[in-house]
Design a protein around this motif. Structure first.
Motif, PDB file in Angstrom:
ATOM      1  N   LEU A 435       0.831  -1.212   0.000  1.00 14.44           N
ATOM      2  CA  LEU A 435       0.000   0.000   0.000  1.00 14.44           C
ATOM      3  C   LEU A 435       0.862   1.257   0.000  1.00 14.44           C
ATOM      4  CD1 LEU A 435      -2.921  -0.827   2.460  1.00 14.44           C
ATOM      5  CD2 LEU A 435      -3.129  -0.237   0.040  1.00 14.44           C
ATOM      6  N   LYS A 436       1.933   1.258   0.794  1.00 13.40           N
ATOM      7  CA  LYS A 436       2.794   2.441   0.853  1.00 13.40           C
ATOM      8  C   LYS A 436       3.596   2.617  -0.429  1.00 13.40           C
ATOM      9  CE  LYS A 436       3.143   2.726   5.874  1.00 13.40           C
ATOM     10  NZ  LYS A 436       3.988   2.592   7.078  1.00 13.40           N
ATOM     11  N   GLU A 437       3.840   1.539  -1.145  1.00 11.19           N
ATOM     12  CA  GLU A 437       4.504   1.663  -2.443  1.00 11.19           C
ATOM     13  C   GLU A 437       3.566   2.284  -3.472  1.00 11.19           C
ATOM     14  OE1 GLU A 437       5.746  -2.275  -3.342  1.00 11.19           O
ATOM     15  OE2 GLU A 437       7.524  -2.209  -2.051  1.00 11.19           O
ATOM     16  N   ILE A 438       2.303   1.855  -3.459  1.00 14.92           N
ATOM     17  CA  ILE A 438       1.325   2.379  -4.420  1.00 14.92           C
ATOM     18  C   ILE A 438       0.894   3.795  -4.040  1.00 14.92           C
ATOM     19  CG2 ILE A 438      -0.981   2.052  -5.402  1.00 14.92           C
ATOM     20  CD1 ILE A 438      -0.606  -0.958  -5.040  1.00 14.92           C
ATOM     21  N   PHE A 439       0.729   4.030  -2.731  1.00 20.54           N
ATOM     22  CA  PHE A 439       0.290   5.336  -2.233  1.00 20.54           C
ATOM     23  C   PHE A 439       1.375   5.891  -1.303  1.00 20.54           C
ATOM     24  CE2 PHE A 439      -3.505   2.722  -2.927  1.00 20.54           C
ATOM     25  CZ  PHE A 439      -4.205   3.506  -3.843  1.00 20.54           C
ATOM     26  N   PRO A 440       2.345   6.599  -1.841  1.00 25.93           N
ATOM     27  CA  PRO A 440       3.469   7.095  -1.014  1.00 25.93           C
ATOM     28  C   PRO A 440       3.026   7.950   0.169  1.00 25.93           C
ATOM     29  CG  PRO A 440       3.943   7.366  -3.359  1.00 25.93           C
ATOM     30  CD  PRO A 440       2.514   6.955  -3.262  1.00 25.93           C
ATOM     31  N   SER A 441       1.893   8.631   0.048  1.00 28.18           N
ATOM     32  CA  SER A 441       1.393   9.467   1.146  1.00 28.18           C
ATOM     33  C   SER A 441       0.219   8.805   1.854  1.00 28.18           C
ATOM     34  CB  SER A 441       0.973  10.847   0.616  1.00 28.18           C
ATOM     35  OG  SER A 441       2.051  11.494  -0.020  1.00 28.18           O
ATOM     36  N   LEU A 571      -8.912  10.932  -5.190  1.00 26.58           N
ATOM     37  CA  LEU A 571      -9.390  11.748  -4.072  1.00 26.58           C
ATOM     38  C   LEU A 571      -8.255  12.529  -3.424  1.00 26.58           C
ATOM     39  CD1 LEU A 571     -11.935   9.248  -2.468  1.00 26.58           C
ATOM     40  CD2 LEU A 571     -12.431  11.218  -3.933  1.00 26.58           C
ATOM     41  N   GLY A 572      -7.337  13.013  -4.285  1.00 29.11           N
ATOM     42  CA  GLY A 572      -6.233  13.840  -3.822  1.00 29.11           C
ATOM     43  C   GLY A 572      -5.020  13.062  -3.332  1.00 29.11           C
ATOM     44  N   LEU A 573      -5.085  11.732  -3.351  1.00 30.77           N
ATOM     45  CA  LEU A 573      -3.980  10.908  -2.877  1.00 30.77           C
ATOM     46  C   LEU A 573      -3.164  10.417  -4.079  1.00 30.77           C
ATOM     47  CD1 LEU A 573      -2.843   9.734  -0.198  1.00 30.77           C
ATOM     48  CD2 LEU A 573      -4.160   7.660  -0.691  1.00 30.77           C
ATOM     49  N   GLU A 574      -1.856  10.732  -4.048  1.00 27.30           N
ATOM     50  CA  GLU A 574      -0.968  10.384  -5.162  1.00 27.30           C
ATOM     51  C   GLU A 574      -0.869   8.871  -5.335  1.00 27.30           C
ATOM     52  OE1 GLU A 574       3.820  10.484  -6.235  1.00 27.30           O
ATOM     53  OE2 GLU A 574       3.053  11.463  -4.422  1.00 27.30           O
ATOM     54  N   ILE A 575      -0.851   8.430  -6.615  1.00 24.95           N
ATOM     55  CA  ILE A 575      -0.671   7.022  -6.948  1.00 24.95           C
ATOM     56  C   ILE A 575       0.670   6.845  -7.650  1.00 24.95           C
ATOM     57  CG2 ILE A 575      -1.501   5.079  -8.343  1.00 24.95           C
ATOM     58  CD1 ILE A 575      -4.326   6.155  -8.005  1.00 24.95           C
ATOM     59  N   ASN A 576       1.483   5.930  -7.170  1.00 24.32           N
ATOM     60  CA  ASN A 576       2.732   5.547  -7.830  1.00 24.32           C
ATOM     61  C   ASN A 576       2.372   4.531  -8.909  1.00 24.32           C
ATOM     62  OD1 ASN A 576       5.133   4.275  -8.634  1.00 24.32           O
ATOM     63  ND2 ASN A 576       6.075   4.531  -6.625  1.00 24.32           N
ATOM     64  N   GLN A 577       2.282   4.986 -10.148  1.00 19.84           N
ATOM     65  CA  GLN A 577       1.815   4.117 -11.226  1.00 19.84           C
ATOM     66  C   GLN A 577       2.738   2.922 -11.450  1.00 19.84           C
ATOM     67  OE1 GLN A 577       1.438   7.275 -14.259  1.00 19.84           O
ATOM     68  NE2 GLN A 577      -0.729   6.736 -14.368  1.00 19.84           N
ATOM     69  N   GLU A 578       4.035   3.115 -11.275  1.00 17.56           N
ATOM     70  CA  GLU A 578       4.969   2.012 -11.477  1.00 17.56           C
ATOM     71  C   GLU A 578       4.702   0.881 -10.483  1.00 17.56           C
ATOM     72  OE1 GLU A 578       9.794   1.075 -11.307  1.00 17.56           O
ATOM     73  OE2 GLU A 578       9.073   3.146 -11.355  1.00 17.56           O
ATOM     74  N   ALA A 579       4.475   1.228  -9.221  1.00 13.72           N
ATOM     75  CA  ALA A 579       4.186   0.211  -8.200  1.00 13.72           C
ATOM     76  C   ALA A 579       2.855  -0.470  -8.489  1.00 13.72           C
ATOM     77  CB  ALA A 579       4.169   0.852  -6.819  1.00 13.72           C
ATOM     78  N   LEU A 580       1.863   0.301  -8.916  1.00 12.45           N
ATOM     79  CA  LEU A 580       0.557  -0.269  -9.227  1.00 12.45           C
ATOM     80  C   LEU A 580       0.661  -1.218 -10.425  1.00 12.45           C
ATOM     81  CD1 LEU A 580      -2.482  -0.419  -8.766  1.00 12.45           C
ATOM     82  CD2 LEU A 580      -2.726   1.632 -10.178  1.00 12.45           C
ATOM     83  N   ARG A 581       1.402  -0.812 -11.462  1.00  8.45           N
ATOM     84  CA  ARG A 581       1.578  -1.681 -12.640  1.00  8.45           C
ATOM     85  C   ARG A 581       2.256  -2.988 -12.253  1.00  8.45           C
ATOM     86  NH1 ARG A 581       2.681   3.235 -15.472  1.00  8.45           N
ATOM     87  NH2 ARG A 581       4.917   2.984 -15.058  1.00  8.45           N
ATOM     88  N   ARG A 582       3.203  -2.908 -11.330  1.00  9.16           N
ATOM     89  CA  ARG A 582       3.930  -4.110 -10.922  1.00  9.16           C
ATOM     90  C   ARG A 582       2.984  -5.107 -10.236  1.00  9.16           C
ATOM     91  NH1 ARG A 582       7.786  -1.603  -8.814  1.00  9.16           N
ATOM     92  NH2 ARG A 582       7.078  -1.534  -6.635  1.00  9.16           N
ATOM     93  N   VAL A 583       2.149  -4.609  -9.347  1.00  8.42           N
ATOM     94  CA  VAL A 583       1.200  -5.471  -8.653  1.00  8.42           C
ATOM     95  C   VAL A 583       0.188  -6.056  -9.639  1.00  8.42           C
ATOM     96  CG1 VAL A 583      -0.690  -5.488  -6.973  1.00  8.42           C
ATOM     97  CG2 VAL A 583       1.461  -4.330  -6.432  1.00  8.42           C
ATOM     98  N   PHE A 584      -0.320  -5.210 -10.550  1.00  8.46           N
ATOM     99  CA  PHE A 584      -1.318  -5.682 -11.516  1.00  8.46           C
ATOM    100  C   PHE A 584      -0.711  -6.726 -12.459  1.00  8.46           C
ATOM    101  CE2 PHE A 584      -4.045  -4.899 -15.389  1.00  8.46           C
ATOM    102  CZ  PHE A 584      -5.190  -5.461 -14.846  1.00  8.46           C
ATOM    103  N   ALA A 585       0.524  -6.506 -12.859  1.00  7.41           N
ATOM    104  CA  ALA A 585       1.187  -7.458 -13.754  1.00  7.41           C
ATOM    105  C   ALA A 585       1.376  -8.813 -13.082  1.00  7.41           C
ATOM    106  CB  ALA A 585       2.539  -6.901 -14.204  1.00  7.41           C
ATOM    107  N   GLN A 586       1.767  -8.814 -11.815  1.00  9.41           N
ATOM    108  CA  GLN A 586       1.930 -10.081 -11.104  1.00  9.41           C
ATOM    109  C   GLN A 586       0.610 -10.834 -11.016  1.00  9.41           C
ATOM    110  OE1 GLN A 586       3.696  -8.660  -7.403  1.00  9.41           O
ATOM    111  NE2 GLN A 586       5.704  -9.441  -8.017  1.00  9.41           N
ATOM    112  N   HIS A 587      -0.470 -10.083 -10.843  1.00  8.06           N
ATOM    113  CA  HIS A 587      -1.785 -10.726 -10.800  1.00  8.06           C
ATOM    114  C   HIS A 587      -2.158 -11.281 -12.175  1.00  8.06           C
ATOM    115  CE1 HIS A 587      -5.878 -11.524  -9.389  1.00  8.06           C
ATOM    116  NE2 HIS A 587      -6.270 -11.098 -10.584  1.00  8.06           N
ATOM    117  N   MET A 588      -1.949 -10.498 -13.209  1.00 10.75           N
ATOM    118  CA  MET A 588      -2.323 -10.924 -14.558  1.00 10.75           C
ATOM    119  C   MET A 588      -1.547 -12.162 -14.996  1.00 10.75           C
ATOM    120  SD  MET A 588      -4.758  -9.055 -15.578  1.00 10.75           S
ATOM    121  CE  MET A 588      -4.760  -9.633 -17.274  1.00 10.75           C
ATOM    122  N   LEU A 589      -0.286 -12.264 -14.587  1.00  5.02           N
ATOM    123  CA  LEU A 589       0.542 -13.414 -14.956  1.00  5.02           C
ATOM    124  C   LEU A 589       0.261 -14.634 -14.087  1.00  5.02           C
ATOM    125  CD1 LEU A 589       3.939 -11.538 -15.523  1.00  5.02           C
ATOM    126  CD2 LEU A 589       2.452 -12.540 -17.279  1.00  5.02           C
TER     127      LEU A 589
END
Length: 618
Positions: A435-441, A571-589
């Motif tokens: 969660l902290k990787e995807i949402f740094p704040s 909702l004003g909370l920054e998303i780390n797209q690279e971290a999110l892509r990594r998690v989504f890719a692991q799920h897709m594979l």
């Protein structure tokens, strides 16, 4: 069973331009049979939608008025001991005009005030107004079966059965997002009471009342508290008999209705026991309803069919298919009104829709897991780890490292600071690290929340604290889901395992008579009770699930990419797209199953588009 809403204005009592027709229509699915409006023209407004269950006549109309217009009530729910309370009130000279439980609630509040709340055995959310004192009372039942939300600000208080009703009220327009509530949602996939997503909005906690006067004075209190510890007084065969007897009586109370009553039926223990009890105390024909998935890991329909055949009830099964996912999503988002990330709401919506074709009322088995230690993956694990937590953290880290070196079975919970922290992480839909990787704040866990603050190592203490936690926190999420899904389909769901008397018996039982830590078998008294009616047995604990992992890789893949992957914030909370892509890719594979964490993100994004995207335009 109904929908309620209203407001109390402070100060001069000047009105705001509130579209009460719109706010009432938003809960029309909760009550399609009747609607009502009442106002004292200066301070208080109440609106109501009715699903007629007891006393189907117009005498059950709400808002219900008494005392020559002094008192007004909007009441959502059922009070199952209303006939006994009615006799007590009649002995005090009260005259009744209807046979409804709502009128009993109204006169009980007039006669006994807030003390009446502790007398009610049932499920309820209510607003009760005294136009002479200019005082509004809000209350929610002891288990949190029925919801009530409110917004409190300088102008007054507005309340409703649905969260979206608050967002439709003008007082909400200038408030932003509560970061604490957003952080809770990202961890738990729902927002527990008393928090809510928009600033100054809240969900009233179970067993609580709030009293507000037109001059802005507010008081809160509790009429019921689930204890963190009770010295056991029931064990062995005595405990089994007590549970069996009290559930029989509870089911009988919950069958009181002027319309036919059906049941949800799973392949587990709780709802089959409720259905078996229904069959044992009633001669009426009964129908039970089940949703199947067609996937081996999640489908309970075969077990449910076996139970239905033995018990002797008509059984209706409907299967949820992968290509239905996209069609169901609009209903899922509409039904919730606030962000909600438990994807078992899909089958709950479907089984509610199936039952609602011929019924207004069904019984379910919710509450058995929380009361009788029925989540072995959490309860048994925490109790077994209690001996490990007698060691200091530094020693547990050494043990963890040694086990890792020698490839022994290892437990990541050994690295937590307390068993309370372990329990909290068991409910996180994504790990704190991810969660902290995807949402740094990522907002911190609310400092005032003590629900997971327990650091003891005594197994008896941990057993009771963990049950308390599941009852006051996790159960409210389950009930929230059931209320939203059922009321979206104009269906009342009653939960006899959360009858007040069942709870009182459950409190007295030694946890060892409910849970075998070695075999990880919970709910032993319920299993023994069910065995008196059927030979069929199920052992594996399964939630009310769907193949969401598969759906996210197939029918929901494009939707996730469109609404979540392209975002840089939510909702004003920054998303780390690279971290999110990594998690989504692991799920897709197929390397990891992150469905439990990915669906809440998609659900949140869809909620923002549906309910919050244009909020700033106000």
């Amino acid at each position: 069973m109904c929908g309620i809403a209203g407001e109390l204005r402070f100060g001069t009592g000047q009105t705001v331009r509130t579209d009460w027709n719109k706010i009432s229509s938003m809960m029309s699915r909760r009550g399609p049979d009747d609607q009502g409006f009442w106002s004292d023209d200066k301070y208080c407004t109440l609106v109501f939608r009715r699903l007629a269950i007891i006393d189907l006549s117009s005498r059950g109309h709400q808002p219900m008025i008494a005392g020559n217009g002094r008192y007004a009530l909007v009441f959502n729910g059922e009070v199952y001991n209303f006939m006994r309370l009615r006799k007590q009130l009649e002995s005090r000279g009260v005259k009744f005009c209807s046979t409804s439980d709502s009128e009993v609630v109204l006169h009980a509040l007039i006669e006994w005030g807030k003390e009446a709340l502790a007398k009610f055995n049932g499920m309820f959310a209510l607003g009760f107004y005294d136009s002479v004192e200019k005082r509004l009372l809000l209350a929610r039942d002891y288990a949190g079966i029925k919801p009530i939300y409110y917004l409190l600000c300088n102008d007054g208080i507005v309340f409703g059965s649905q969260y979206d009703q608050l967002l439709a009220h003008p007082w909400s327009y200038h408030f932003g997002i509560s970061r604490e509530a957003l952080g809770l949602y990202l961890r738990l996939a729902y927002i527990p009471a008393p928090y809510a997503l928009v600033e100054n909005t809240h969900m009233l906690e179970p067993g609580m009342w709030m009293e507000i006067t037109a001059d802005g004075q507010t008081k809160c209190g509790r009429f019921f508290t689930f204890p963190q510890h009770v010295e056991p007084s029931l064990s062995g065969e005595e405990a089994t008999e007590a549970v069996d007897e009290v559930i029989t009586a509870a089911v009988k109370r919950h069958l009181i209705s002027d319309v036919p009553v059906g049941a949800f039926l799973s392949g587990g223990i709780d709802s089959p026991l409720v259905v078996a009890k229904m069959r044992s105390v009633s001669t009426n024909a009964m129908q039970a309803f089940t949703i199947g998935t067609g996937e081996k890991e999640t489908d309970e329909s075969a077990d449910a069919q076996a139970y239905a055949k033995e018990i002797g009830v008509e059984h209706k099964v409907e299967y949820i298919l992968p290509d239905q996912a996209l069609d169901l999503i609009p209903s899922v988002i509409d039904a919730c009104g606030e962000p909600f990330g438990d994807y078992s709401i899909f089958p709950t919506l479907m089984v509610s829709r199936l039952a609602s074709h011929n019924h207004k009322v069904v019984l379910s088995g919710d509450g058995g897991d929380e009361l009788f230690w029925g989540y072995p993956s959490r309860f048994a694990t925490l109790i077994r780890m209690s001996s490990d937590f007698r060691m200091p953290l530094w020693l547990r880290k050494i043990r963890w490292g040694t086990n890792r070196i020698f490839l022994r079975n290892n437990n990541r919970f050994l690295l937590k600071g307390s068993l309370g922290e372990c329990h909290r992480s068991m409910h996180n839909h994504l790990s704190e690290k991810i969660l902290k990787e995807i949402f740094p704040s990522l907002p911190a866990w609310p400092s005032e929340s003590d629900v997971y603050v327990y650091d003891g190592s005594d197994p008896d203490q941990i057993a009771q604290l963990s049950r308390w936690n599941e009852f006051v926190y996790h159960l409210t999420m389950v009930l929230m889901k059931v209320d939203r899904a059922s009321m979206y389909n104009s269906l009342e769901v009653r939960v006899p395992l959360l009858d007040r008397e069942v709870i009182e018996v459950a409190m007295k039982i030694d946890w060892r008579d409910c849970l075998n830590v070695d075999t990880k078998m919970g709910k032993l008294p319920l299993r023994h009770a069910l065995a008196r009616y059927v030979k069929h047995k199920t052992y594996t604990k399964r939630g009310f699930e769907i193949p969401m992992a598969t759906w996210l890789r197939t029918s929901l893949k494009e939707m996730f990419e469109e609404h979540v992957m392209k975002r840089t914030e939510i909702l004003g909370l920054e998303i780390n797209q690279e971290a999110l892509r990594r998690v989504f890719a692991q799920h897709m594979l197929g390397k990891r199953n992150y469905a439990w964490g990915l669906w809440p993100l998609l659900s949140l994004a869809l909620w923002v588009n549906r309910y919050y995207k244009h909020k700033g335009a106000h």
